[in-house]
Design a protein around this motif. Sequence first.
Motif, PDB file in Angstrom:
ATOM      1  N   PHE A  55       8.180   0.813  -0.223  1.00  0.00           N
ATOM      2  CA  PHE A  55       8.083  -0.582   0.290  1.00  0.00           C
ATOM      3  C   PHE A  55       6.921  -1.017   0.913  1.00  0.00           C
ATOM      4  O   PHE A  55       6.275  -1.961   1.019  1.00  0.00           O
ATOM      5  N   HIS A  56       6.136   0.045   1.761  1.00  0.00           N
ATOM      6  CA  HIS A  56       4.956   0.041   2.430  1.00  0.00           C
ATOM      7  C   HIS A  56       4.021  -0.304   1.524  1.00  0.00           C
ATOM      8  O   HIS A  56       2.972  -1.125   1.533  1.00  0.00           O
ATOM      9  N   GLN A  57       3.816   0.578   0.413  1.00  0.00           N
ATOM     10  CA  GLN A  57       3.003   0.317  -0.716  1.00  0.00           C
ATOM     11  C   GLN A  57       3.011  -1.083  -1.435  1.00  0.00           C
ATOM     12  O   GLN A  57       2.136  -1.467  -1.763  1.00  0.00           O
ATOM     13  N   ALA A  58       4.305  -1.577  -1.499  1.00  0.00           N
ATOM     14  CA  ALA A  58       4.299  -2.931  -2.040  1.00  0.00           C
ATOM     15  C   ALA A  58       4.029  -4.184  -1.250  1.00  0.00           C
ATOM     16  O   ALA A  58       4.092  -5.154  -1.840  1.00  0.00           O
ATOM     17  N   THR A  59       3.758  -3.951  -0.144  1.00  0.00           N
ATOM     18  CA  THR A  59       3.697  -4.964   0.796  1.00  0.00           C
ATOM     19  C   THR A  59       2.070  -4.958   1.470  1.00  0.00           C
ATOM     20  O   THR A  59       1.421  -5.892   0.983  1.00  0.00           O
ATOM     21  N   VAL A  60       1.741  -3.840   2.175  1.00  0.00           N
ATOM     22  CA  VAL A  60       0.343  -3.825   2.594  1.00  0.00           C
ATOM     23  C   VAL A  60      -0.502  -2.811   2.047  1.00  0.00           C
ATOM     24  O   VAL A  60      -1.659  -2.877   2.297  1.00  0.00           O
ATOM     25  N   PHE A  61       0.251  -1.849   1.675  1.00  0.00           N
ATOM     26  CA  PHE A  61      -0.418  -0.374   1.075  1.00  0.00           C
ATOM     27  C   PHE A  61      -1.030   0.375   2.048  1.00  0.00           C
ATOM     28  O   PHE A  61      -0.595   1.543   2.178  1.00  0.00           O
ATOM     29  N   CYS A  62      -1.756  -0.221   3.098  1.00  0.00           N
ATOM     30  CA  CYS A  62      -2.451   0.490   4.071  1.00  0.00           C
ATOM     31  C   CYS A  62      -2.838  -0.453   5.117  1.00  0.00           C
ATOM     32  O   CYS A  62      -2.662  -1.460   4.814  1.00  0.00           O
ATOM     33  N   VAL A  63      -3.288   0.080   6.173  1.00  0.00           N
ATOM     34  CA  VAL A  63      -3.475  -0.472   7.296  1.00  0.00           C
ATOM     35  C   VAL A  63      -4.717  -0.046   7.911  1.00  0.00           C
ATOM     36  O   VAL A  63      -5.481   0.823   7.576  1.00  0.00           O
ATOM     37  N   ASN A  64      -5.251  -1.103   9.070  1.00  0.00           N
ATOM     38  CA  ASN A  64      -6.655  -1.077   9.538  1.00  0.00           C
ATOM     39  C   ASN A  64      -7.293   0.432   9.716  1.00  0.00           C
ATOM     40  O   ASN A  64      -7.089   1.102  10.499  1.00  0.00           O
ATOM     41  N   HIS A  65      -8.366   0.461   9.104  1.00  0.00           N
ATOM     42  CA  HIS A  65      -9.139   1.788   8.923  1.00  0.00           C
ATOM     43  C   HIS A  65      -9.832   2.130  10.062  1.00  0.00           C
ATOM     44  O   HIS A  65      -9.607   3.225  10.584  1.00  0.00           O
ATOM     45  N   PRO A  66     -10.745   1.133  10.580  1.00  0.00           N
ATOM     46  CA  PRO A  66     -11.551   1.537  11.991  1.00  0.00           C
ATOM     47  C   PRO A  66     -10.541   1.844  13.060  1.00  0.00           C
ATOM     48  O   PRO A  66     -10.766   2.567  13.904  1.00  0.00           O
ATOM     49  N   MET A  67      -9.668   1.170  12.969  1.00  0.00           N
ATOM     50  CA  MET A  67      -8.499   1.156  14.209  1.00  0.00           C
ATOM     51  C   MET A  67      -7.825   2.461  14.207  1.00  0.00           C
ATOM     52  O   MET A  67      -7.616   3.211  15.253  1.00  0.00           O
ATOM     53  N   GLN A  68      -7.506   2.969  13.008  1.00  0.00           N
ATOM     54  CA  GLN A  68      -7.100   4.477  12.731  1.00  0.00           C
ATOM     55  C   GLN A  68      -7.834   5.564  13.436  1.00  0.00           C
ATOM     56  O   GLN A  68      -7.536   6.347  14.143  1.00  0.00           O
ATOM     57  N   ARG A  69      -9.306   5.364  13.078  1.00  0.00           N
ATOM     58  CA  ARG A  69     -10.062   6.155  13.175  1.00  0.00           C
ATOM     59  C   ARG A  69     -10.283   6.410  14.934  1.00  0.00           C
ATOM     60  O   ARG A  69     -10.336   7.337  15.561  1.00  0.00           O
ATOM     61  N   ALA A  70     -10.321   4.861  15.375  1.00  0.00           N
ATOM     62  CA  ALA A  70     -10.243   4.687  17.196  1.00  0.00           C
ATOM     63  C   ALA A  70      -9.308   5.647  17.619  1.00  0.00           C
ATOM     64  O   ALA A  70      -9.465   6.315  18.650  1.00  0.00           O
ATOM     65  N   PHE A  71      -7.849   5.220  17.265  1.00  0.00           N
ATOM     66  CA  PHE A  71      -6.718   5.735  17.924  1.00  0.00           C
ATOM     67  C   PHE A  71      -6.774   7.404  17.657  1.00  0.00           C
ATOM     68  O   PHE A  71      -6.328   8.108  18.432  1.00  0.00           O
TER      69      PHE A  71
END
Length: 384
Positions: free
Chosen positions: A260-276
Motif C-alpha cells: 500500500f505504501h508503494q501504491a500511494t507515495v512509493f517513497c519519501v523525501n530523499h535529502p531529509m532521509q540523508r539528514a536524519f
Amino acid sequence: MPKFQHLPSKLPGGKTSIFSVMSNLSRKHKAIDMSQGFPNFETDAKLKDLVCKAMKDGFNQYPPMNGIPELREQIVAKIENLYKRKYNEASEIIFTAGATQALYCAITAFVHPGDEVIVFKPAYDSYEPDIKMAGGKPVFVQLKGKDFKIDWEELEQKISSKTRMIVINTPHNPTGTILRKDDMLKLEKLLENTNIILLSDEVYEHLIYDGEQHQSASKFSGLAERAIVCASFGKTFHNTGWKMGYCVAPEVLMKEIIKFHQATVFCVNHPMQRAFAEYLKEPRHYLELGAFYQQKRDKFLELIKDTKFKAKLSKGTYFQVLDYSELTDEYDVDFSKRLITQYGLASIPVSVFNINGKDNKQLRFCFAKTDETLEKAAEILHRL
C-alpha cells in the motif's frame, strides 16, 4: 453538466478536522495558537544544514522505496538500544509521509469490509475515517474518568471473532497520559492466542516526563510479534511540516504494508532521509527531548497555577489538558471558540474525541511554544 453533488460519499458525515477549524478561527482572530500540535520555534539548525547539504550533494531523486539503508540502520539500532527488539533493517521498516500515512497504510493493508477495529476514546481523529474507508467498523472503548484509564473488562468484552485490530496510542494524544508496563502486560495477556493485530501509535515516544519510561509495544515479545509501531520524525525534531515518519513491524505484516505504501507515495523525501541518518548518530538529539519539554510543561503550569483552570500533569506528548469546570458550565466547543474570539487564545475541546461528544469540561493546550508565547497565554487565562 455532471451532477457530482449526488455522488455517494465514502465518508458520509465526515467533518472538517477540529484542528483545521480551530487553527482557521485562530488565524482569523489573530489569536495565540495553542490548539494544533506544532512547535512555534525552529528545528535544530544542524539538522536543517544537513538537509541542505544532502540537496547540494545531489540526493534529489527517488530513494529506495523502503528508505535509504543508512537511515534504516540508525532506526533499527535505536529501537534495539531502547527497547531490546531487533528488527530486520531490510524487511521490517519503512519510511512514510508522516506517521499519518503509516497509520493509513497499516489499517488499509489489514482491515477488510466487516472487520472490527477497537479504538480507545478520546482518540486522534485519523483512526476512525481510515477504518471506515477500508470498510471496517470502529468499535469504541471510552477511557474512564478524567484520568483516562482503560477499563480492561470492557475491552475484553468488546473483543469478538470480528476483531481484526486494536489501536493504542502512547504517549496519548489528546490527554497526555501514558500506558505503563502493567498496562502493556495486561494487553499482551489479553491478545495471546489470538490473531488480532496491534497498531501502536508512538509518535511522542521521546516526549515523556517525570522519570517515566516509554513502554513501546516493541519491548514486549507477545505484542511485538503482532504490532505495527508507528513513529514520527516531525513530532520528535520540531519539524511537523516536513511530514516524515516510519513504521516497523514483523516481516509477515510489513510485506503487506509495503504494497500500500508503494501504491500511494512509493517513497519519501530523499535529502531529509540523508539528514536524519546523520543526525541520529548523536542519541542526545532525541534522549534530551523529555527534559526539554518537561521544562516547558512545568513553566506553563507554574504560570497558570493561580487561575481557575485545573491540571492533571501531562506525562507525555506536548499537550496539557486543563479542566475549566470551576469557571463555567459552557460546552467545551463553545467555550474554546469564545476563548479565541473574545480573548485571543486557541485550544482544542476534548469532547470532539470522545464517544458521543462526552463533555468533561476539558481543553487541550499545546505547550511546545516559546516562553514568550506561554507567558502571553497565561496572562489571558488569568483574566478568565
